[in-house]
Design a protein around this motif. Structure first.
Motif, PDB file in Angstrom:
ATOM      1  N   GLY A 192       0.828  -1.199   0.000  1.00  0.00           N
ATOM      2  CA  GLY A 192       0.000   0.000   0.000  1.00  0.00           C
ATOM      3  C   GLY A 192       0.860   1.246   0.000  1.00  0.00           C
ATOM      4  N   PRO A 193       0.250   2.398  -0.067  1.00  0.00           N
ATOM      5  CA  PRO A 193       1.018   3.646  -0.031  1.00  0.00           C
ATOM      6  C   PRO A 193       1.720   3.820   1.305  1.00  0.00           C
ATOM      7  N   ASP A 194       2.925   4.370   1.253  1.00  0.00           N
ATOM      8  CA  ASP A 194       3.670   4.605   2.488  1.00  0.00           C
ATOM      9  C   ASP A 194       3.074   5.804   3.216  1.00  0.00           C
ATOM     10  N   TRP A 195       3.237   5.822   4.505  1.00  0.00           N
ATOM     11  CA  TRP A 195       2.727   6.931   5.300  1.00  0.00           C
ATOM     12  C   TRP A 195       3.562   7.027   6.569  1.00  0.00           C
ATOM     13  N   HIS A 304      -5.282   4.243   8.068  1.00  0.00           N
ATOM     14  CA  HIS A 304      -4.773   3.989   6.712  1.00  0.00           C
ATOM     15  C   HIS A 304      -5.113   2.584   6.212  1.00  0.00           C
ATOM     16  N   ARG A 305      -5.820   1.807   7.023  1.00  0.00           N
ATOM     17  CA  ARG A 305      -6.164   0.429   6.686  1.00  0.00           C
ATOM     18  C   ARG A 305      -4.915  -0.380   6.316  1.00  0.00           C
ATOM     19  N   ASP A 306      -3.890  -0.190   7.117  1.00  0.00           N
ATOM     20  CA  ASP A 306      -2.611  -0.858   6.901  1.00  0.00           C
ATOM     21  C   ASP A 306      -2.472  -1.975   7.938  1.00  0.00           C
TER      22      ASP A 306
END
Length: 386
Positions: A192-195, A304-306
């Motif tokens: 997924g996208p990094d954050w 972030h649903r990570d």
């Protein structure tokens, strides 16, 4: 022509397995006898599609067990007698479903279907349509216990085997992973996208955060079940000296931190650096800098649903303050969602020693490792010996 496709596909499958997964290849049985196939057809009252006959005349199923040849659906290839047994069982199940109307029954299970691949843990498995005279004759589907039979996997078994050969020859891109001479089907979560950033401030004392489970201790005893799921790697962990396991746990924990993005936070990186230097971690407390960082990450990961970063933040506690055996198992569970070669990585972190056989009840029943609770197996083994 279809029979040729079956043979060509098995040629490719066999060649790949011989080279890359010889232990899996060894589980494929010799050809069935024509008389056995004819007897099965008579008993079930159907005519096997030519592709199924051609496949059985190549391999009459695969031996049962952890090393068995399985399709990418994780279904074991069944032999002729097993096809009869499993298909009869499915017919018995369907007969008990009196509340289904005709249309529902046709999508669940009917006598014209055969099961040729079995998931074994449940009734799920690969199916083939044996209703002659229909356009769907020979088509491949899959039965799910809760929803019934779903066709559309392939128009024929030859086509299905060709797709399987393509997957194997694509290697990891097709989901085919090998370890210790065995074939595994592995798919991982897409990244997924990094954050988050390394300079994100720690939360203040008034911020509402979930608490961590800080009850763990290095002396915690691990149930056998956690290691049993790792098969030969679990047996290896049970046999190696504790310090060797602890070293692997530290390496695995660093891998998890890097792969989930936790390593960017200075509190996490500093704690892992200290572990690698052999320094004892500080006493765990909910308001400590590391715990605050992990608690904050859990909240942000939910936003972030990570899931992987949340899991890593929750399990980091056990890696730093808990049992190294538990830490390795939890790291493997997380990395299994992220990295297809997690087994090879774990073996390397353990020093690449020779691997023992896949453990059985005798192995766990005779194991004497105070860090692992094998008491139930030991009791059962003792009763068997008595």
């Amino acid at each position: 022509m279809r029979n040729d496709l079956v043979q060509e596909s098995w040629d490719r499958i066999d060649a790949w397995l011989r080279e890359h997964a010889p232990r899996t290849f060894a589980t494929l049985r010799p050809p069935a006898e024509h008389e056995e196939i004819a007897a099965a057809e008579e008993e079930l009252g159907v005519i096997f599609p030519p592709d199924l006959v051609a496949s059985l005349l190549r391999h009459n199923g695969a031996l049962d067990g952890a090393e068995a040849f399985r399709f990418s659906t994780h279904d074991r290839l069944l032999g002729t007698s097993e096809i009869v047994e499993d298909t009869r069982w499915m017919r018995d199940i369907a007969e008990d479903l009196d509340d289904l109307d005709e249309e529902e029954a046709a999508t669940y299970w009917i006598d014209g279907y055969l099961k040729f691949g079995s998931y074994e843990v449940t009734a799920d498995g690969l199916t083939i349509d044996c209703r002659r005279g229909r356009d769907s004759y020979g088509a491949i589907g899959r039965f799910f216990d809760e929803t019934g039979t779903d066709f559309g996997r392939a128009d024929s078994l030859g086509g299905y085997l060709k797709e399987l050969a393509d997957q194997l020859e694509s290697g990891q891109a097709g989901g085919a992973v090998t370890f210790n001479g065995r074939l595994f089907w592995e798919w991982v979560m897409p990244p997924g996208p990094d954050w988050g950033s390394d300079d994100d401030p720690l939360p203040g004392p008034a911020e509402q955060l979930p608490e961590l489970d800080l009850s763990c201790s290095p002396a915690d005893v691990l149930p056998v079940g956690s290691l049993d799921s790792l098969e030969e790697l679990g047996a290896l962990l049970a046999l190696l000296p504790r310090e060797q396991v602890a070293e692997a746990a530290r390496k695995q924990l660093r891998r998890v931190a890097v792969e989930t993005g936790l390593n960017k936070y200075p509190e996490v990186k500093s704690a892992l650096d200290a572990l690698e230097r052999g320094e004892a971690p500080p006493h765990p407390e909910q308001a400590g800098p590391l715990a605050l960082r992990l608690r904050s990450v859990i909240v942000q990961a939910d936003t972030h649903r990570d899931s992987p970063r949340r899991w890593a933040a929750e399990k980091m506690v056990h890696g730093i303050w808990g049992s190294p055996y538990r830490s390795v198992c939890e790291s493997a569970s997380i990395r299994g969602r992220l990295i297809v070669q997690w087994r090879a990585d774990l073996h390397a972190d353990l020093g690449n020693p020779p691997l023992p056989p896949i453990p059985d009840d005798h192995f766990w029943g005779t194991l004497r490792n105070p860090a692992i609770d094998s008491s139930r197996h030991a009791a059962q083994y003792g009763q068997g010996q008595g």
